[in-house]
Design a protein around this motif. Sequence first.
Motif, PDB file in Angstrom:
ATOM      1  N   UNK A  11      11.733  -0.673  11.563  1.00 18.20           N
ATOM      2  CA  UNK A  11      12.178   0.688  11.245  1.00 18.20           C
ATOM      3  C   UNK A  11      13.636   0.722  10.788  1.00 18.20           C
ATOM      4  N   UNK A  12      14.045   1.852  10.227  1.00 17.95           N
ATOM      5  CA  UNK A  12      15.429   2.035   9.775  1.00 17.95           C
ATOM      6  C   UNK A  12      16.389   1.837  10.938  1.00 17.95           C
ATOM      7  N   UNK A  13      17.499   1.173  10.668  1.00 21.70           N
ATOM      8  CA  UNK A  13      18.557   1.041  11.665  1.00 21.70           C
ATOM      9  C   UNK A  13      18.333  -0.048  12.693  1.00 21.70           C
ATOM     10  N   UNK A  86      23.534   1.245  -7.508  1.00 24.71           N
ATOM     11  CA  UNK A  86      23.678   0.911  -6.080  1.00 24.71           C
ATOM     12  C   UNK A  86      24.403   2.004  -5.295  1.00 24.71           C
ATOM     13  N   UNK A  87      25.425   2.583  -5.918  1.00 22.41           N
ATOM     14  CA  UNK A  87      26.232   3.592  -5.227  1.00 22.41           C
ATOM     15  C   UNK A  87      25.547   4.945  -5.091  1.00 22.41           C
ATOM     16  N   UNK A  88      24.399   5.105  -5.729  1.00 24.44           N
ATOM     17  CA  UNK A  88      23.752   6.428  -5.752  1.00 24.44           C
ATOM     18  C   UNK A  88      22.545   6.532  -4.839  1.00 24.44           C
ATOM     19  N   UNK A  89      22.149   5.424  -4.214  1.00 28.23           N
ATOM     20  CA  UNK A  89      20.816   5.428  -3.573  1.00 28.23           C
ATOM     21  C   UNK A  89      20.836   5.580  -2.057  1.00 28.23           C
ATOM     22  N   UNK A  90      22.035   5.772  -1.479  1.00 27.44           N
ATOM     23  CA  UNK A  90      22.086   5.812   0.002  1.00 27.44           C
ATOM     24  C   UNK A  90      22.388   7.197   0.547  1.00 27.44           C
ATOM     25  N   UNK A  91      22.497   8.210  -0.301  1.00 29.92           N
ATOM     26  CA  UNK A  91      22.819   9.533   0.250  1.00 29.92           C
ATOM     27  C   UNK A  91      21.563  10.131   0.918  1.00 29.92           C
ATOM     28  N   UNK A  92      21.767  11.119   1.814  1.00 32.20           N
ATOM     29  CA  UNK A  92      20.633  11.642   2.587  1.00 32.20           C
ATOM     30  C   UNK A  92      19.496  12.186   1.718  1.00 32.20           C
ATOM     31  N   UNK A  93      19.826  12.775   0.577  1.00 34.76           N
ATOM     32  CA  UNK A  93      18.789  13.360  -0.289  1.00 34.76           C
ATOM     33  C   UNK A  93      17.869  12.272  -0.858  1.00 34.76           C
ATOM     34  N   UNK A  94      18.481  11.222  -1.409  1.00 35.30           N
ATOM     35  CA  UNK A  94      17.680  10.112  -1.965  1.00 35.30           C
ATOM     36  C   UNK A  94      16.929   9.401  -0.832  1.00 35.30           C
ATOM     37  N   UNK A 157      24.724   6.081  11.773  1.00 34.23           N
ATOM     38  CA  UNK A 157      25.801   7.076  11.731  1.00 34.23           C
ATOM     39  C   UNK A 157      27.144   6.392  11.436  1.00 34.23           C
ATOM     40  N   UNK A 158      27.374   5.286  12.116  1.00 28.80           N
ATOM     41  CA  UNK A 158      28.650   4.583  11.914  1.00 28.80           C
ATOM     42  C   UNK A 158      28.749   4.051  10.483  1.00 28.80           C
ATOM     43  N   UNK A 159      27.615   3.635   9.926  1.00 29.04           N
ATOM     44  CA  UNK A 159      27.597   3.164   8.530  1.00 29.04           C
ATOM     45  C   UNK A 159      27.941   4.297   7.572  1.00 29.04           C
ATOM     46  N   UNK A 160      27.391   5.486   7.871  1.00 33.49           N
ATOM     47  CA  UNK A 160      27.552   6.637   6.971  1.00 33.49           C
ATOM     48  C   UNK A 160      28.888   7.333   7.144  1.00 33.49           C
ATOM     49  N   UNK A 170      21.963  14.861  13.477  1.00 35.73           N
ATOM     50  CA  UNK A 170      21.212  14.983  12.227  1.00 35.73           C
ATOM     51  C   UNK A 170      20.662  13.628  11.792  1.00 35.73           C
ATOM     52  N   UNK A 171      21.490  12.588  11.928  1.00 35.97           N
ATOM     53  CA  UNK A 171      21.054  11.236  11.551  1.00 35.97           C
ATOM     54  C   UNK A 171      19.831  10.842  12.390  1.00 35.97           C
ATOM     55  N   UNK A 172      19.895  11.158  13.698  1.00 39.86           N
ATOM     56  CA  UNK A 172      18.785  10.785  14.581  1.00 39.86           C
ATOM     57  C   UNK A 172      17.512  11.560  14.219  1.00 39.86           C
ATOM     58  N   UNK A 173      17.707  12.838  13.902  1.00 37.67           N
ATOM     59  CA  UNK A 173      16.558  13.678  13.526  1.00 37.67           C
ATOM     60  C   UNK A 173      15.897  13.168  12.242  1.00 37.67           C
TER      61      UNK A 173
END
Length: 223
Positions: A11-13, A86-94, A157-160, A170-173
Motif C-alpha cells: 500500500x501507499x506509504x 515528473x514534477x506534476x504527478x504527485x499533487x493530491x488531485x493527480x 505527510x512529511x514527504x508532502x 487529510x493525508x490519512x483520510x
Amino acid sequence: MKPLLITIDGPAGAGKTTVSRALADRLGYAYMDTGALYRGVAREMHVRQVDPEDEKGLAWVLGDLDLRFVRRDGDLRLLSAGVDITGEIRNPEITMLASAASARPEVRCALLALQRRLGAEKSAVFEGRDMGTVVFPDADVKFFLSADLHVRARRRYLELAGGQEVSIEQVEKDMQKRDANDAGRSIAPLKPADDAFHIDSTSKSAGAVVDEMMVVIRDVAGR
Ligand code: DC
C-alpha cells in the motif's frame, strides 16, 4: 549473480519507493516506479479533461500514450511525449485521479504491455501494487511491504509537507480511501502474491528492510 527480476508490492506509504531505490542501487539494477505510470495516465487525463468514467476519452488518452522513464543525475524522471512531467504527478488531485484511473481495465491493459517490455531484460526492481500477482507472476523474488496506516500517513505527510498545504488528518483520510480503492477493485487488486515474502516496515528503517531483502535475494540467487 544471475540477473533477477524483483517485485515490491504494497500500500501507499509502506516505504516501497525508498526501499526499492536503495535495493536497486545496492544490486546495480534499474528501478521502475509503476505508480508513476498510472500517475502519468492521470496527468494526461487531467490535461485533456477526461474523467475515469469516460470510455471514449480514455481511449483517446491511451491511444496517444507515450510514457518513458529516463535517468537524470541519478533520478528517475517520467517523460510524456518527450516532456518531463515528473514534477506534476504527485499533487493530491493527480494522486486521487490515478487511483480512480487504475481501476479501469483499459488503463491497466495499456500499462501491462509497457511494464512487461520494461521488465524483459530483468536486472530490475519493480515497485507497484500488482507486480508479483499480475504483471510478473514469474518474478524471481517477490516482496510485499506493509506498515500501520498511521505510520504510513505520517511518512507521506512529511514527504508532502515541503510544498503543499495539507493536514496529516487529510493525508490519512486520502490514504485510507486509496487503500480501499486499490484493494477493493475487481481487476488486479492490491494483495500479496502467494509466494511473496512479507515485510512489515512499521518499526523498521529503510536500511533494515533492504538488509532483510538482501538476505532473501542472496538465498534465492544461490539456489
Ligand atoms: O504508488 P503510487 O501511489 O505512486 O501509485 C499511484 C496509483 O496507481 C495508486 O492509487 C495505485 C495505482 N497503482 C496500481 O494500481 N498498480 C500499480 N502497479 C502501481 C500503482
